[in-house]
Design an enzyme around this catalytic site. Structure first.
Site, short mmCIF file in Angstrom:
data_model
loop_
_atom_site.label_atom_id
_atom_site.label_comp_id
_atom_site.label_asym_id
_atom_site.label_seq_id
_atom_site.Cartn_x
_atom_site.Cartn_y
_atom_site.Cartn_z
N ASP A 21 0.85 -1.18 0.00
CA ASP A 21 0.00 0.00 0.00
C ASP A 21 0.90 1.24 0.00
O ASP A 21 1.84 1.33 0.78
CB ASP A 21 -0.90 0.00 1.23
CG ASP A 21 -2.00 1.04 1.13
OD1 ASP A 21 -3.09 0.69 0.66
OD2 ASP A 21 -1.76 2.19 1.52
N ASN A 31 -3.26 12.83 -4.29
CA ASN A 31 -4.54 13.13 -4.95
C ASN A 31 -5.08 14.49 -4.53
O ASN A 31 -5.59 15.27 -5.35
CB ASN A 31 -5.58 12.05 -4.63
CG ASN A 31 -5.48 10.86 -5.58
OD1 ASN A 31 -4.94 10.97 -6.67
ND2 ASN A 31 -5.99 9.73 -5.16
N ASP A 48 -3.09 9.16 -10.77
CA ASP A 48 -3.17 8.05 -11.73
C ASP A 48 -1.82 7.80 -12.39
O ASP A 48 -1.44 6.65 -12.65
CB ASP A 48 -4.21 8.36 -12.80
CG ASP A 48 -5.64 8.27 -12.28
OD1 ASP A 48 -5.81 7.79 -11.14
OD2 ASP A 48 -6.56 8.68 -13.00
N GLU A 103 -4.85 2.40 -3.86
CA GLU A 103 -3.39 2.39 -3.99
C GLU A 103 -2.78 1.10 -3.45
O GLU A 103 -1.60 1.06 -3.08
CB GLU A 103 -2.79 3.59 -3.27
CG GLU A 103 -3.03 3.62 -1.77
CD GLU A 103 -4.33 4.33 -1.38
OE1 GLU A 103 -4.40 4.83 -0.24
OE2 GLU A 103 -5.26 4.39 -2.21
#
Length: 754
Positions: free
Chosen positions: A212, A220, A229, A255
């Site tokens: 992770d 973000n 992205d 993620e």
């Protein structure tokens, strides 16, 4: 035809039918290719065979299957498009029979093979008017070249084989898409479960690494989802680089990534996890390395079933993040944070009630006006340790308190004061929580102005119960939205099942849509589905003005994203500069619609054609509308002809002079269309076609004609002849549209003086 020759030809056709049945029965692409080679060998003697596939992205003809003496060499030698005999055949869509390769200047020798001359036939594989590849069959010169009858047999066989191959390729692509994450191309959550289950079934050791990205939410929130992205795609590439050929890399969602390592024990898995974290750290975002935490579990010690092994790897990952992040933790029974502790943490959060919840809202912008047509409520949880809402909700569901936490978030959103008049409020809820008592109890009796947005649609279940719940919500005034539409086959199934009032496009489809024809084609298909059910389309994750303009051109109703407005605690308004790029033009207090090229384009174009026809003052004015009418049908040309007794007269500009006349006696199919008042078409290559029409098409260099009668006062007064250059029949939908156009021309003719 002599009886013996007719019998021989009948036997060949029967063999082709049998071959078609055998090939179509294959359940995979490899199986289809193998059966193509097997059944052709039964029909025709050859020494070698190669199937090439057109790869436009690489600009080559890629060998995908071969049999004979030089299989490895043939499969290792792609052919640049437009080169060699095979390239010529694909480019010109015509068969080449080469009696002796030594006498053919275009021939080239496959690398690694001898250069002995041979005879071969190369046939283009045509499926639905597309060249999908080429079929090459070879024979040693000592066995004789291919006769004309054999070439004809290969061509007939290739026609059938091309359709079978194209269908198998599409099925293979669909299977792959269902298993792939749309953003990174990695295996998705479901496919990872399936691969792990399959690996465990062999009984050998298998290890799982869950990774992770640390603090990904910051990327973000501060740099936007487009940058997020980009990071996710780069991480996927780095993870691919650190595993073995037989290992599996997947994206579990958000993620979080998974590595499935067949044959690895826990020590090998820990080493792999550290290599993976080091590889990710080579990536930087604003000068900072990408950090990740990892959890490791291995079978059989940590679980012999896929769900158990993944759950234990997830528990180890949770502990790695809870204990400081940026490390790898292996699962140890009893050493990982107990479920009871995780449950108590959620229970304490629930006890704090709405004080633990912060609701921010993001405008859902109506593109035609630039106003906020509604707002989506987004949950933020103000409890230490600070984690993203997805982590909190996942933990809550893991310990059996997910329904209660979702209900609490909805209660906090419903309590927001001073919502702007006329704006709806969208509430996110998973289907399983929607059916639960806590959520049902929190929803008010009247739901006017509320949109219930369903998430996690891969896990929809209890069909009857969910359908009943949605019907009840609609009866109380709510509208239903479906999130992440187009994210996979399961999402398409739910679109049909739920029939939502608002369809929210997955943001992986939206990003870069302005420059990606494939994305635009899929968007058009989804928008067409929505328009057929009366649903509005909402595009999520809009951050680029070029993408926004593309969405406007596709006739999207709503959009939301950082490019329009970031989520905020109050009721923020969309950025005026951004919405100005999308708003319809204002004239005299009216919104003047643009000219979308996607869903609804035919209806709009038909209205414009009707306007043009209504302004016509003469019959020849009607003929001037032929270009617009042809474009509406995706045709190359359209001709309007008037019926004058037993003759028809051309009144539109065309390849033939206006005013030229033809006798219906010479064109029986045209007479039939007019007398029976039904449309019909002739396609070059269709042996059943009217010879006169086929000859006319050949003379004009056209491939297809659709004949549609124009009816006026219950009498056929005219004819639309709609042409395509390519040999492709018009679909039933296209024929229906042509009939609608004919009605428009008929109404115009009825208005004009005779």
């Amino acid at each position: 035809m002599p009886a013996a020759l007719e019998t021989e030809r009948g036997a060949a056709l029967e063999a082709l039918v049998d071959a078609a049945s055998g090939i179509l029965a294959a359940d995979s692409l490899d199986g289809t290719l193998g059966r193509i080679a097997h059944h052709l060998q039964a029909l025709l003697r050859y020494d070698d065979l190669t199937v090439y596939e057109v790869d436009e992205a690489l600009g080559v003809l890629r060998p995908v299957f071969a049999v004979g003496n030089w299989v490895d060499e043939a499969l290792a030698d792609p052919i640049p498009l437009g080169t060699g005999v095979t390239g010529w055949v694909v480019e010109h869509r015509r068969t080449r029979n080469v009696p002796n390769s030594g006498h053919e200047p275009l021939c080239s020798v496959v690398g690694g093979t001898d250069d002995e001359p041979e005879a071969f036939v190369c046939v283009p594989l045509l499926a639905r008017e597309r060249v999908v590849g080429a079929l090459n069959v070879y024979r040693a010169l000592g066995s004789g070249s291919f006769s004309a009858a054999e070439v004809e047999l290969v061509e007939r066989f290739a026609t059938m084989a091309a359709l079978a191959y194209d269908s198998a390729r599409q099925r293979e692509t669909l299977r792959d898409q269902v298993q792939r994450d749309g953003l990174t191309g990695l295996l998705n959550h479901r496919a990872c479960h399936e691969r792990l289950k399959a690996a465990l079934n062999f009984g050998d050791p298998v290890a799982v690494v869950l990774l992770d990205l640390d603090h990904f939410k910051v990327i973000n929130d501060t740099l936007g989802h487009a940058e997020g992205d980009r990071v996710l795609k780069a991480c996927a590439e780095r993870l691919r680089s650190v595993v073995r050929t037989d290992d599996v890399v997947g994206r579990m969602g958000g993620e979080e990534f998974a590595l499935i390592l067949p044959g690895a024990d826990v020590e090998a898995a820990e080493d792999c996890a550290e290599r993976a974290r080091a590889a990710l750290a080579e990536l930087t975002v604003r000068g900072r390395p990408v950090a990740a935490s990892a959890g490791v579990a291995a079978a059989p010690a940590d679980g012999a079933e896929a769900p158990v092994l993944l759950e234990n790897a997830d528990a180890a990952l949770y502990w790695a993040k809870r204990s400081g992040r940026g490390k790898t933790v292996r699962y140890k029974r009893g050493a990982i944070r107990p479920e009871a502790e995780q449950r108590n943490e959620i229970a304490e959060l629930l006890e704090r009630g709405v004080e633990a919840i912060e609701i921010v809202v993001q405008p859902v912008v109506e593109l035609a006006t630039g106003r906020a047509g509604g707002y989506e409520a987004l949950t933020r949880i103000n409890v230490e340790p600070r984690r993203g809402p997805d982590e909190w909700f996942a933990q809550a569901h893991r310990v059996g308190l997910g329904d209660e936490l979702e209900a609490l978030a909805m209660r906090a959103a419903l309590a927001l004061p001073d919502r702007p008049d006329g704006a709806f409020l969208a509430l996110n809820v998973s289907p399983r929580a929607l059916l639960s008592a806590p959520v049902q109890d929190i929803l008010p009796a009247t739901l006017t102005g509320i949109v219930v947005e369903l998430t996690e649609h891969e896990v929809f279940g209890a069909a009857g119960e969910l359908d009943a719940a949605l019907a009840d919500l609609r009866a109380r005034g709510a509208r239903i939205a479906l999130d992440d539409a187009g994210a996979g086959y399961a999402g398409l199934q739910q679109m049909i099942r739920i029939a939502p009032e608002i369809l929210k496009l997955d943001r992986t489809l939206v990003h870069g849509a302005h420059a990606d024809g494939s994305r635009q084609a899929l968007l058009e298909a989804l928008i067409g589905f929505a328009s057929s059910t009366g649903a509005a389309i909402c595009a999520e994750g809009v951050e680029d003005l070029d993408d926004l303009r593309a969405l406007v051109a596709l006739d999207v109703t709503y959009a939301q994203g950082y490019g329009l407005c970031r989520p905020a605690p109050a009721w923020p308004q969309p950025d005026a500069a951004a919405t100005a790029a999308a708003e319809s033009e204002i004239r005299s207090g009216l919104r003047i619609s643009g000219n979308p090229r996607g869903a609804g384009a035919f209806t709009r174009g038909l209205a414009e054609l009707s306007d043009e026809l209504s302004a016509a003052e003469t019959v020849h004015d009607l003929g001037e509308a032929n270009v617009r009418a042809a474009a509406l049908l995706g045709a190359d040309e359209l001709a309007l002809l008037l019926v004058e007794g037993d003759e028809i007269e051309l009144v539109s500009k065309n390849r033939v002079e206006v005013g030229e006349r033809w006798s219906l006696d010479d064109f029986p199919s045209t007479r039939y269309v007019l007398e029976h008042r039904i449309p019909g078409q002739v396609v070059v290559g269709d042996e059943a076609g009217d010879p006169a029409e086929l000859a006319e098409l050949a003379e004009l260099g056209l491939g297809t004609v659709l004949l549609v009668p124009v009816i006026c006062s219950d009498q056929p007064v005219g004819l639309l002849e709609i042409y395509r250059v390519r040999r492709q029949a018009f679909t039933a939908r296209e024929v229906d549209r042509a009939r609608v156009l004919a009605q428009q021309f008929g109404a115009a003719l009825d208005r004009l003086p005779s």
